[in-house]
Design a protein around this motif. Structure first.
Motif, PDB file in Angstrom:
ATOM      1  N   ILE A 290       0.882  -1.211   0.062  1.00  0.00           N
ATOM      2  CA  ILE A 290      -0.030   0.130  -0.113  1.00  0.00           C
ATOM      3  C   ILE A 290       0.716   1.138   0.059  1.00  0.00           C
ATOM      4  O   ILE A 290       0.594   2.247  -0.931  1.00  0.00           O
ATOM      5  N   VAL A 291       1.955   1.305   0.817  1.00  0.00           N
ATOM      6  CA  VAL A 291       2.747   2.644   1.104  1.00  0.00           C
ATOM      7  C   VAL A 291       3.500   2.870  -0.575  1.00  0.00           C
ATOM      8  O   VAL A 291       3.504   3.766  -1.090  1.00  0.00           O
ATOM      9  N   GLU A 292       4.153   1.665  -1.000  1.00  0.00           N
ATOM     10  CA  GLU A 292       4.764   1.873  -2.223  1.00  0.00           C
ATOM     11  C   GLU A 292       3.899   2.120  -3.408  1.00  0.00           C
ATOM     12  O   GLU A 292       4.246   3.067  -4.431  1.00  0.00           O
ATOM     13  N   SER A 293       2.762   1.508  -3.693  1.00  0.00           N
ATOM     14  CA  SER A 293       1.977   1.922  -4.672  1.00  0.00           C
ATOM     15  C   SER A 293       1.307   3.358  -4.507  1.00  0.00           C
ATOM     16  O   SER A 293       0.735   3.853  -5.431  1.00  0.00           O
ATOM     17  N   SER A 294       1.184   3.643  -3.252  1.00  0.00           N
ATOM     18  CA  SER A 294       0.374   5.163  -2.878  1.00  0.00           C
ATOM     19  C   SER A 294       1.788   6.193  -3.502  1.00  0.00           C
ATOM     20  O   SER A 294       1.138   7.112  -3.885  1.00  0.00           O
ATOM     21  N   VAL A 295       2.771   5.930  -2.932  1.00  0.00           N
ATOM     22  CA  VAL A 295       3.765   6.826  -3.485  1.00  0.00           C
ATOM     23  C   VAL A 295       3.937   6.840  -4.956  1.00  0.00           C
ATOM     24  O   VAL A 295       3.987   7.832  -5.647  1.00  0.00           O
ATOM     25  N   ALA A 296       3.707   5.564  -5.574  1.00  0.00           N
ATOM     26  CA  ALA A 296       3.799   5.769  -7.150  1.00  0.00           C
ATOM     27  C   ALA A 296       2.535   6.368  -7.699  1.00  0.00           C
ATOM     28  O   ALA A 296       2.465   6.946  -8.667  1.00  0.00           O
ATOM     29  N   ASP A 297       1.337   6.150  -7.030  1.00  0.00           N
ATOM     30  CA  ASP A 297       0.087   7.120  -7.454  1.00  0.00           C
ATOM     31  C   ASP A 297       0.391   8.535  -7.485  1.00  0.00           C
ATOM     32  O   ASP A 297       0.348   9.359  -8.264  1.00  0.00           O
ATOM     33  N   ILE A 298       0.838   9.036  -6.456  1.00  0.00           N
ATOM     34  CA  ILE A 298       1.237  10.356  -6.141  1.00  0.00           C
ATOM     35  C   ILE A 298       2.200  10.830  -7.412  1.00  0.00           C
ATOM     36  O   ILE A 298       2.105  12.007  -7.848  1.00  0.00           O
ATOM     37  N   VAL A 299       3.461  10.077  -7.334  1.00  0.00           N
ATOM     38  CA  VAL A 299       4.423  10.787  -8.354  1.00  0.00           C
ATOM     39  C   VAL A 299       3.815  10.555  -9.749  1.00  0.00           C
ATOM     40  O   VAL A 299       4.245  11.823 -10.459  1.00  0.00           O
ATOM     41  N   ASN A 300       2.979   9.647 -10.215  1.00  0.00           N
ATOM     42  CA  ASN A 300       2.481   9.762 -11.269  1.00  0.00           C
ATOM     43  C   ASN A 300       1.654  11.033 -11.588  1.00  0.00           C
ATOM     44  O   ASN A 300       1.702  11.229 -12.730  1.00  0.00           O
ATOM     45  N   PHE A 301       0.729  10.978 -10.689  1.00  0.00           N
ATOM     46  CA  PHE A 301      -0.140  12.503 -10.690  1.00  0.00           C
ATOM     47  C   PHE A 301       0.666  13.809 -10.820  1.00  0.00           C
ATOM     48  O   PHE A 301       0.365  14.353 -11.597  1.00  0.00           O
ATOM     49  N   LEU A 302       1.545  13.663 -10.104  1.00  0.00           N
ATOM     50  CA  LEU A 302       2.525  14.982  -9.944  1.00  0.00           C
ATOM     51  C   LEU A 302       3.358  15.104 -11.230  1.00  0.00           C
ATOM     52  O   LEU A 302       3.445  16.285 -11.652  1.00  0.00           O
ATOM     53  N   SER A 303       3.660  13.958 -11.815  1.00  0.00           N
ATOM     54  CA  SER A 303       4.394  14.031 -13.028  1.00  0.00           C
ATOM     55  C   SER A 303       3.846  14.688 -14.323  1.00  0.00           C
ATOM     56  O   SER A 303       4.225  14.981 -15.122  1.00  0.00           O
ATOM     57  N   GLN A 304       2.318  14.365 -14.080  1.00  0.00           N
ATOM     58  CA  GLN A 304       1.594  14.762 -15.175  1.00  0.00           C
ATOM     59  C   GLN A 304       0.794  16.208 -15.249  1.00  0.00           C
ATOM     60  O   GLN A 304       0.552  16.778 -16.176  1.00  0.00           O
ATOM     61  N   ARG A 305       1.356  16.877 -14.126  1.00  0.00           N
ATOM     62  CA  ARG A 305       0.863  18.112 -13.651  1.00  0.00           C
ATOM     63  C   ARG A 305       2.137  19.212 -13.907  1.00  0.00           C
ATOM     64  O   ARG A 305       2.946  19.212 -13.254  1.00  0.00           O
ATOM     65  N   ARG A 306       2.098  19.962 -14.954  1.00  0.00           N
ATOM     66  CA  ARG A 306       3.058  20.903 -15.373  1.00  0.00           C
ATOM     67  C   ARG A 306       2.627  22.079 -15.551  1.00  0.00           C
ATOM     68  O   ARG A 306       1.403  22.625 -15.917  1.00  0.00           O
ATOM     69  N   PHE A 307       3.438  23.300 -15.188  1.00  0.00           N
ATOM     70  CA  PHE A 307       3.070  24.700 -15.316  1.00  0.00           C
ATOM     71  C   PHE A 307       3.241  25.292 -16.574  1.00  0.00           C
ATOM     72  O   PHE A 307       4.120  24.437 -17.369  1.00  0.00           O
ATOM     73  N   SER A 308       2.879  26.460 -17.012  1.00  0.00           N
ATOM     74  CA  SER A 308       3.186  26.848 -18.441  1.00  0.00           C
ATOM     75  C   SER A 308       4.511  27.211 -18.923  1.00  0.00           C
ATOM     76  O   SER A 308       5.357  27.383 -18.045  1.00  0.00           O
ATOM     77  N   ASP A 309       4.421  26.669 -19.857  1.00  0.00           N
ATOM     78  CA  ASP A 309       6.064  26.786 -20.784  1.00  0.00           C
ATOM     79  C   ASP A 309       6.487  28.260 -20.810  1.00  0.00           C
ATOM     80  O   ASP A 309       7.576  28.668 -20.758  1.00  0.00           O
TER      81      ASP A 309
END
Length: 730
Positions: A290-309
């Motif tokens: 649960i711990v490692e898969s939760s880290v993976a979920d949040i990292v995956n979400f944050l990695s796809q959220r990018r600020f304006s170029d």
């Protein structure tokens, strides 16, 4: 000689074996008590913690006579029972005694009265309270106290759980925690599955005894099998593993349970019940999955959220302004690092030691604030000293990760907060998850560190795994801390890359004060004295940390404790501090048996935010006040009380872990083989120095360690979980 068989009450535990076995004195429970000494080996008494004073056991064994000599020289003959069998009969109501003596509901009942009540009434005391029979208590206590006791026990909701804990013989400090956390559910939880008690006590064999010997559970019951399977996985946590090869799990279970069939069944049952998950040849306990898969979920979400170029166009002039303010230019790679950290929700800012990561952090903070991208920047590190160093370097308040978790709630964070975690290589996966969960919806998180430096002391890996993914990862390569002329960067780079291309390290000849990296070989027996000799040759005199001795270990030969004592004895000449204690009169404060002196270099080993000192802060004893010693922690002069001075250690030498993030003029590294010695530790040690490094000891141990990476040898599934989340970077 004859065979004794009967009940004995333990009077005093004489010895508990480290790996089982116990010796205790005891008396028979009849009218004419007879005294014996009982000896039980590890096969009979596998869990010595089960044996407690006043408990009653059925004992069978041959009686021998032995002559003992007491401390005063007198001799006595004792009857010693060599146990063939031991069976628990009855505990001594320790949890009930604790309740009566310590709870405010029973005010007026002292420890002595509690002992007397329980000894006199025994098992009947609780029934007396349930029946409201106040008169029965009057021979021992007065009317008002008797009424209070009866009413208190009648209204105590956890009474059945307390009785069960006492019936099992669970120690009161454990029982207290059980009731505080489980409350009225404690009774049903323990009855249903006594192996839940493992959450409160590490001794599985003791819990085994409660379950099998005292509650009648079978050796192959599912609850026991699952408990043992999980225990093997938890044992792996102690060496940083979040998972284990299935073959190792089977082997460890066979050793613990003594039966290969039961061991195999334990795995099958744990998997069937979902408590153990198997991924190919690797097993992972559900909670860590649960711990490692939760880290993976949040990292995956944050990695796809990018600020304006377009933000990048505005960062450039801001960095020009930053350079004018600090008075020196940023390198191209530093500028790129700032830009990437501004544009991404999650960024890994990495680089070798001394490459200017702290400067980039300053520039990031400046740029984001000037661009009104954030209303709040939070700087943190795992260790208190590391957090303090960030504050000193940036002029901004920093905190420990623990301080962040305990002192800041979700509502304390702005929705655009920027969280910057320094020395991120040392952040374990549990801390990583806690931090990631706090990243706000429009916020950023930046992990700074170096995957070639020390891995987490705790469980799992974070930065070491994340850097191998397609995440924004500006990497700094140009060393700012040491000049190339010092010779340190070339040696550090050779060490850093040793795993890929083993080479002979270009050590310079040691000729006293100079530059570069040298190795002075000596035997383990000579190690400590040779370190002190070189310390003196390099100008070390105990007055400052310009010359510092580092060691992989705190204790044992060549460790920090021994070296600190040697430097203290040789160089510390200041006046001994003496304090007046209201009970003990004139006393000296000691560190490992040596009196604290004026001018001593000391390290504080706890966080004290009120005094603005951290775990790892180094200071000097500068005075003595009425309330304690005055310590100057790099300009912050505080007075430590006698109790607070217990948190002081000498600071002439320190472990490599304590030194991470700091820099010193010259460093001596005590080098002998140890379990934690590997490439990362050696690289961290070398890069602590600005001008000169001298290794002292076993060169073979160094080259052997350079071929090891304790971090890469850890078993984790974070990378697999991240890949399973189909990580994609926009």
């Amino acid at each position: 000689m004859y065979v004794f068989e009967g009940q004995l009450q333990i009077r005093k535990i004489r010895k508990r074996g480290s790996y089982g076995g116990v010796i205790f004195s005891a008396v028979t429970t009849g009218d004419n008590p007879k005294r014996f000494v009982v000896k039980a080996n590890w096969k009979i008494a596998r869990s010595p913690s089960l044996f407690r004073e006043h408990h009653i056991w059925d004992v069978k064994g041959e009686v021998n006579y032995q002559t003992v000599t007491w401390k005063d020289g007198t001799k006595a003959v004792e009857k010693v029972i060599l146990s063939e069998s031991l069976k628990f009969v009855k505990a001594s109501h320790e949890n009930l005694k604790r309740l009566l003596a310590e709870s405010s509901d029973f005010k007026g009942i002292s420890q002595v009265k509690a002992e007397k009540l329980v000894s006199f009434f025994g098992d009947e005391l609780i029934q007396i309270a349930k029946d409201g029979d106040v008169k029965r208590l009057l021979p021992i206590i007065g009317q008002s106290l008797a009424v209070r006791l009866v009413q208190g026990l009648q209204s105590y909701e956890e009474l059945s759980a307390l009785q069960l804990l006492d019936d099992l013989g669970v120690p009161p400090h454990i029982g207290d925690s059980v009731i505080k956390i489980w409350g009225t559910n404690a009774y049903s939880y323990i009855k249903k599955n006594p192996y839940f008690l493992i959450a409160f006590m590490a001794d599985l064999s003791a819990v085994d005894a409660y379950a099998i010997d005292r509650l009648g559970m079978t050796e192959d019951c599912n609850e026991r099998l699952i408990a043992y399977a999980k225990q093997v996985m938890f044992n792996g946590f102690s060496t940083g593993n979040t998972c284990l090869p299935l073959s190792k799990v089977k082997y460890q279970l066979k050793r613990l349970m003594g039966n290969s069939n039961i061991a195999s069944k334990a795995i099958d049952v744990a998997v069937e019940q979902g408590e153990l998950l198997v991924h190919g040849s690797i097993a992972q306990v559900k909670s860590m999955d649960i711990v490692e898969s939760s880290v993976a979920d949040i990292v995956n979400f944050l990695s796809q959220r990018r600020f304006s170029d377009s933000l990048g166009k505005h960062v450039v002039p801001i960095l020009d302004e930053f350079e004018r303010r600090v008075g020196f230019p940023l390198t191209d790679e530093q500028r790129d690092g700032v830009l990437q950290c501004c544009q991404n929700s999650l960024t890994l800012l990495t680089g070798g030691a001394g490459c200017g990561k702290t400067t980039v952090i300053e520039a990031i903070c400046f740029a984001l604030e000037q661009l009104h991208q954030t209303k709040q920047i939070i700087l943190m590190a795992l260790a208190g000293k590391a957090a303090q160093r960030i504050t000193e370097a940036t002029g901004r308040d920093a905190m420990t990760i623990a301080g962040f978790m305990y002192n800041m709630d979700a509502e304390d964070l702005s929705d655009d907060a920027v969280i910057i975690v320094d020395e991120a290589s040392m952040v374990d996966v549990l801390s990583l998850l806690k931090i990631l969960k706090r990243v706000p919806k429009r916020g950023r998180i930046i992990f700074t560190g170096d995957q070639e430096q020390l891995p987490p002391v705790g469980i799992g890996l974070g930065l070491h795994v994340l850097v191998n993914l397609s995440l924004p990862n500006p990497h700094l390569k140009t060393v700012q801390r040491q000049s190339e002329e010092s010779g340190i960067p070339s040696v550090a780079n050779a060490i850093r890359c040793f795993g890929d291309a083993p080479v002979n390290i270009p050590f310079a000849e040691f000729n006293g004060i100079g530059s570069g990296v040298s190795f002075v070989e000596c035997s383990d027996l000579e190690l400590e004295q040779r370190c002190i000799q070189i310390y003196s040759q390099l100008g070390g005199d105990g007055s400052n940390n310009d010359v510092l001795i580092l060691s992989p270990v705190k204790y044992k030969s060549g460790g920090v404790a021994n070296i600190n004592m040697l430097i203290h004895d040789q160089f510390s000449k200041g006046k001994q501090l003496m304090f007046d204690h209201k009970e003990f009169g004139h006393i000296h404060q000691h560190i490992l048996g040596s009196s604290l002196r004026m001018g001593e270099l000391v390290m504080y080993t706890r966080n004290d935010y009120d005094k603005d000192i951290r775990n790892g802060s180094v200071g000097r004893v500068v005075g003595q006040g009425e309330d304690g010693a005055m310590i100057d922690f790099e300009g912050n002069v505080v007075t430590l009380s006698l109790n607070e001075m217990r948190n002081l250690e000498h600071a002439y030498a320190m472990t490599v872990h304590k030194s991470q993030g700091s820099q010193f003029e010259r460093v001596i590294v005590s080098m002998r083989d140890s379990r934690n010695l590997d490439r990362h530790l050696i690289y961290t040690a070398v890069t602590r120095a600005k001008h000169q490094v001298v290794f002292v000891g076993d060169k073979q141990a160094l080259y052997g360690a350079l071929q090891r990476s304790n971090a890469s040898n850890r078993n984790t599934l974070l990378a697999m979980h991240l890949n399973n989340k189909a990580l994609s970077i926009l």
